[in-house]
Design a protein around this motif. Sequence first.
Motif, PDB file in Angstrom:
ATOM      1  N   THR A  52      30.491  44.270  31.398  1.00 12.32           N
ATOM      2  CA  THR A  52      30.161  43.183  32.327  1.00 12.32           C
ATOM      3  C   THR A  52      31.346  42.243  32.490  1.00 12.32           C
ATOM      4  OG1 THR A  52      27.829  43.358  31.708  1.00 12.32           O
ATOM      5  CG2 THR A  52      28.506  41.331  32.810  1.00 12.32           C
ATOM      6  N   PHE A  53      32.027  41.947  31.398  1.00 12.05           N
ATOM      7  CA  PHE A  53      33.201  41.073  31.444  1.00 12.05           C
ATOM      8  C   PHE A  53      34.294  41.680  32.335  1.00 12.05           C
ATOM      9  CE2 PHE A  53      37.280  39.572  29.681  1.00 12.05           C
ATOM     10  CZ  PHE A  53      37.117  38.205  29.875  1.00 12.05           C
ATOM     11  N   ILE A  54      34.591  42.942  32.123  1.00 11.55           N
ATOM     12  CA  ILE A  54      35.641  43.613  32.897  1.00 11.55           C
ATOM     13  C   ILE A  54      35.258  43.705  34.378  1.00 11.55           C
ATOM     14  CG2 ILE A  54      36.837  45.821  33.244  1.00 11.55           C
ATOM     15  CD1 ILE A  54      36.703  46.117  30.109  1.00 11.55           C
ATOM     16  N   LYS A  55      34.020  44.153  34.644  1.00 14.57           N
ATOM     17  CA  LYS A  55      33.557  44.229  36.039  1.00 14.57           C
ATOM     18  C   LYS A  55      33.514  42.851  36.672  1.00 14.57           C
ATOM     19  CE  LYS A  55      29.654  46.123  35.516  1.00 14.57           C
ATOM     20  NZ  LYS A  55      28.323  46.685  35.661  1.00 14.57           N
ATOM     21  N   GLY A  56      33.164  41.847  35.884  1.00 12.27           N
ATOM     22  CA  GLY A  56      33.071  40.493  36.396  1.00 12.27           C
ATOM     23  C   GLY A  56      34.413  39.939  36.840  1.00 12.27           C
ATOM     24  N   ILE A  57      35.453  40.194  36.061  1.00 14.92           N
ATOM     25  CA  ILE A  57      36.794  39.740  36.459  1.00 14.92           C
ATOM     26  C   ILE A  57      37.185  40.384  37.783  1.00 14.92           C
ATOM     27  CG2 ILE A  57      39.253  39.810  35.891  1.00 14.92           C
ATOM     28  CD1 ILE A  57      38.441  39.517  32.938  1.00 14.92           C
ATOM     29  N   TRP A  58      36.987  41.696  37.878  1.00 17.26           N
ATOM     30  CA  TRP A  58      37.335  42.407  39.112  1.00 17.26           C
ATOM     31  C   TRP A  58      36.537  41.882  40.304  1.00 17.26           C
ATOM     32  CZ3 TRP A  58      33.758  45.441  41.790  1.00 17.26           C
ATOM     33  CH2 TRP A  58      34.254  46.034  42.940  1.00 17.26           C
ATOM     34  N   ALA A  59      35.212  41.777  40.148  1.00 19.48           N
ATOM     35  CA  ALA A  59      34.354  41.357  41.260  1.00 19.48           C
ATOM     36  C   ALA A  59      34.656  39.921  41.677  1.00 19.48           C
ATOM     37  CB  ALA A  59      32.884  41.506  40.873  1.00 19.48           C
ATOM     38  N   THR A  60      34.929  39.045  40.720  1.00 17.24           N
ATOM     39  CA  THR A  60      35.240  37.655  41.033  1.00 17.24           C
ATOM     40  C   THR A  60      36.564  37.565  41.788  1.00 17.24           C
ATOM     41  OG1 THR A  60      34.003  36.879  39.116  1.00 17.24           O
ATOM     42  CG2 THR A  60      35.626  35.360  40.043  1.00 17.24           C
ATOM     43  N   ASP A 130      37.086  26.865  32.099  1.00 20.62           N
ATOM     44  CA  ASP A 130      36.600  26.707  33.471  1.00 20.62           C
ATOM     45  C   ASP A 130      37.679  26.125  34.383  1.00 20.62           C
ATOM     46  OD1 ASP A 130      34.362  26.733  35.419  1.00 20.62           O
ATOM     47  OD2 ASP A 130      34.616  24.552  35.338  1.00 20.62           O
ATOM     48  N   ARG A 131      38.506  25.261  33.854  1.00 19.36           N
ATOM     49  CA  ARG A 131      39.546  24.609  34.664  1.00 19.36           C
ATOM     50  C   ARG A 131      40.759  25.500  34.931  1.00 19.36           C
ATOM     51  NH1 ARG A 131      37.573  20.369  31.514  1.00 19.36           N
ATOM     52  NH2 ARG A 131      39.213  20.558  29.952  1.00 19.36           N
ATOM     53  N   ARG A 132      40.767  26.722  34.408  1.00 21.45           N
ATOM     54  CA  ARG A 132      41.884  27.638  34.681  1.00 21.45           C
ATOM     55  C   ARG A 132      42.056  27.871  36.179  1.00 21.45           C
ATOM     56  NH1 ARG A 132      44.018  31.658  31.139  1.00 21.45           N
ATOM     57  NH2 ARG A 132      44.099  32.935  33.010  1.00 21.45           N
ATOM     58  N   GLY A 133      40.951  27.928  36.896  1.00 19.39           N
ATOM     59  CA  GLY A 133      41.027  28.109  38.345  1.00 19.39           C
ATOM     60  C   GLY A 133      41.260  29.530  38.791  1.00 19.39           C
ATOM     61  N   ASP A 134      40.906  30.502  37.953  1.00 22.88           N
ATOM     62  CA  ASP A 134      41.068  31.902  38.338  1.00 22.88           C
ATOM     63  C   ASP A 134      39.867  32.713  37.854  1.00 22.88           C
ATOM     64  OD1 ASP A 134      41.504  32.057  35.589  1.00 22.88           O
ATOM     65  OD2 ASP A 134      43.528  32.866  35.742  1.00 22.88           O
ATOM     66  N   ALA A 135      39.852  33.997  38.190  1.00 25.66           N
ATOM     67  CA  ALA A 135      38.722  34.868  37.843  1.00 25.66           C
ATOM     68  C   ALA A 135      38.521  34.963  36.338  1.00 25.66           C
ATOM     69  CB  ALA A 135      38.931  36.258  38.443  1.00 25.66           C
ATOM     70  N   LEU A 136      39.609  34.993  35.586  1.00 25.35           N
ATOM     71  CA  LEU A 136      39.480  35.042  34.130  1.00 25.35           C
ATOM     72  C   LEU A 136      38.789  33.775  33.624  1.00 25.35           C
ATOM     73  CD1 LEU A 136      39.952  36.403  31.416  1.00 25.35           C
ATOM     74  CD2 LEU A 136      42.234  35.360  31.391  1.00 25.35           C
ATOM     75  N   GLY A 137      39.144  32.634  34.167  1.00 25.45           N
ATOM     76  CA  GLY A 137      38.506  31.375  33.772  1.00 25.45           C
ATOM     77  C   GLY A 137      37.027  31.355  34.102  1.00 25.45           C
ATOM     78  N   VAL A 138      36.664  31.914  35.266  1.00 24.43           N
ATOM     79  CA  VAL A 138      35.251  31.996  35.657  1.00 24.43           C
ATOM     80  C   VAL A 138      34.463  32.756  34.600  1.00 24.43           C
ATOM     81  CG1 VAL A 138      33.639  32.977  37.353  1.00 24.43           C
ATOM     82  CG2 VAL A 138      35.705  31.793  38.132  1.00 24.43           C
ATOM     83  N   MET A 139      35.002  33.865  34.150  1.00 20.94           N
ATOM     84  CA  MET A 139      34.311  34.688  33.155  1.00 20.94           C
ATOM     85  C   MET A 139      34.408  34.082  31.758  1.00 20.94           C
ATOM     86  SD  MET A 139      32.912  37.094  34.861  1.00 20.94           S
ATOM     87  CE  MET A 139      32.286  38.045  33.493  1.00 20.94           C
ATOM     88  N   LEU A 140      35.580  33.565  31.425  1.00 18.12           N
ATOM     89  CA  LEU A 140      35.836  33.103  30.063  1.00 18.12           C
ATOM     90  C   LEU A 140      34.996  31.896  29.674  1.00 18.12           C
ATOM     91  CD1 LEU A 140      37.626  34.172  27.864  1.00 18.12           C
ATOM     92  CD2 LEU A 140      39.440  32.653  28.645  1.00 18.12           C
ATOM     93  N   ASP A 141      34.750  30.976  30.595  1.00 19.63           N
ATOM     94  CA  ASP A 141      33.948  29.811  30.214  1.00 19.63           C
ATOM     95  C   ASP A 141      32.539  30.233  29.812  1.00 19.63           C
ATOM     96  OD1 ASP A 141      33.120  30.046  33.079  1.00 19.63           O
ATOM     97  OD2 ASP A 141      32.149  28.117  32.721  1.00 19.63           O
ATOM     98  N   ASP A 142      31.991  31.239  30.473  1.00 19.03           N
ATOM     99  CA  ASP A 142      30.647  31.701  30.116  1.00 19.03           C
ATOM    100  C   ASP A 142      30.655  32.548  28.844  1.00 19.03           C
ATOM    101  OD1 ASP A 142      28.579  30.966  32.377  1.00 19.03           O
ATOM    102  OD2 ASP A 142      30.523  31.320  33.305  1.00 19.03           O
ATOM    103  N   VAL A 143      31.730  33.265  28.618  1.00 19.89           N
ATOM    104  CA  VAL A 143      31.860  34.003  27.361  1.00 19.89           C
ATOM    105  C   VAL A 143      31.875  33.018  26.187  1.00 19.89           C
ATOM    106  CG1 VAL A 143      33.486  35.369  25.981  1.00 19.89           C
ATOM    107  CG2 VAL A 143      32.939  36.063  28.317  1.00 19.89           C
ATOM    108  N   ILE A 144      32.650  31.958  26.319  1.00 21.26           N
ATOM    109  CA  ILE A 144      32.719  30.966  25.237  1.00 21.26           C
ATOM    110  C   ILE A 144      31.373  30.259  25.090  1.00 21.26           C
ATOM    111  CG2 ILE A 144      33.886  28.893  24.399  1.00 21.26           C
ATOM    112  CD1 ILE A 144      36.380  29.866  26.022  1.00 21.26           C
ATOM    113  N   ALA A 145      30.733  29.926  26.205  1.00 26.47           N
ATOM    114  CA  ALA A 145      29.397  29.318  26.142  1.00 26.47           C
ATOM    115  C   ALA A 145      28.416  30.267  25.456  1.00 26.47           C
ATOM    116  CB  ALA A 145      28.903  28.951  27.542  1.00 26.47           C
ATOM    117  N   GLY A 146      28.553  31.560  25.712  1.00 29.25           N
ATOM    118  CA  GLY A 146      27.702  32.558  25.047  1.00 29.25           C
ATOM    119  C   GLY A 146      27.947  32.608  23.555  1.00 29.25           C
TER     120      GLY A 146
END
Length: 170
Positions: A52-60, A130-146
Amino acid sequence: MNRLAQMTATVAGVGYLRPAPGTWGSLAALPMAWAFHTLGGLPLLALAVVGTFIKGIWATKEMTRGSDDHDPSEIVIDEVAGQFIALLPLSYASWMHGIDILAMWPGWIAAFALFRLFDITKPGPIGRADRRGDALGVMLDDVIAGVFAALGVIILAGLWHGVFEQMLAQ
C-alpha cells in the motif's frame, strides 16, 4: 489523469465521500485489514502495508502531477496504509496466540481513534513529514501516525491486561 492511479489513490472512490474523506479512508481500511489478516495472518497484513505504501507513493505522484496541491483530500490511500500499521499489534496478538482478531474489538476502536487523532493533529514528526510537500510526505505522515497509534494500542493493552484486570480481579 491516469485512471488506475486515481482508483488507487482514492481507494476505489472512497476519497470522494464527504465529509471527512480521511476518516472514510480509515474506515475502509478496517475490513481490508481484517481480510488480509484472515487470509494470511500478520505476514500478509505486513506485506499489505508495504504494498500500500509503495502503490500510494506512485498513485499520489500521478494524481498530483502538474498541480499546486500536493495532498488533495480525495487521496486516502495514505490513511489506509497508516490504519493498517495501527492494527498490526492486534494482528500480531491474534496470529501468535490464536485469538480471534474480532474478539479484540476494543483494540480496533483504539487503533482507529488513535490513528485519526494523530493524523488530524499531526504532532512532531507527523507534521514535519506532512510539510515535505511531496508524495512521500503524503504517505509518510500517515505511516508515522500509524506507528504512533500502534504504540498507543500496545500501551493501552498493557494497561488494561497488566494493570486494570489485576485490580478488578482483587
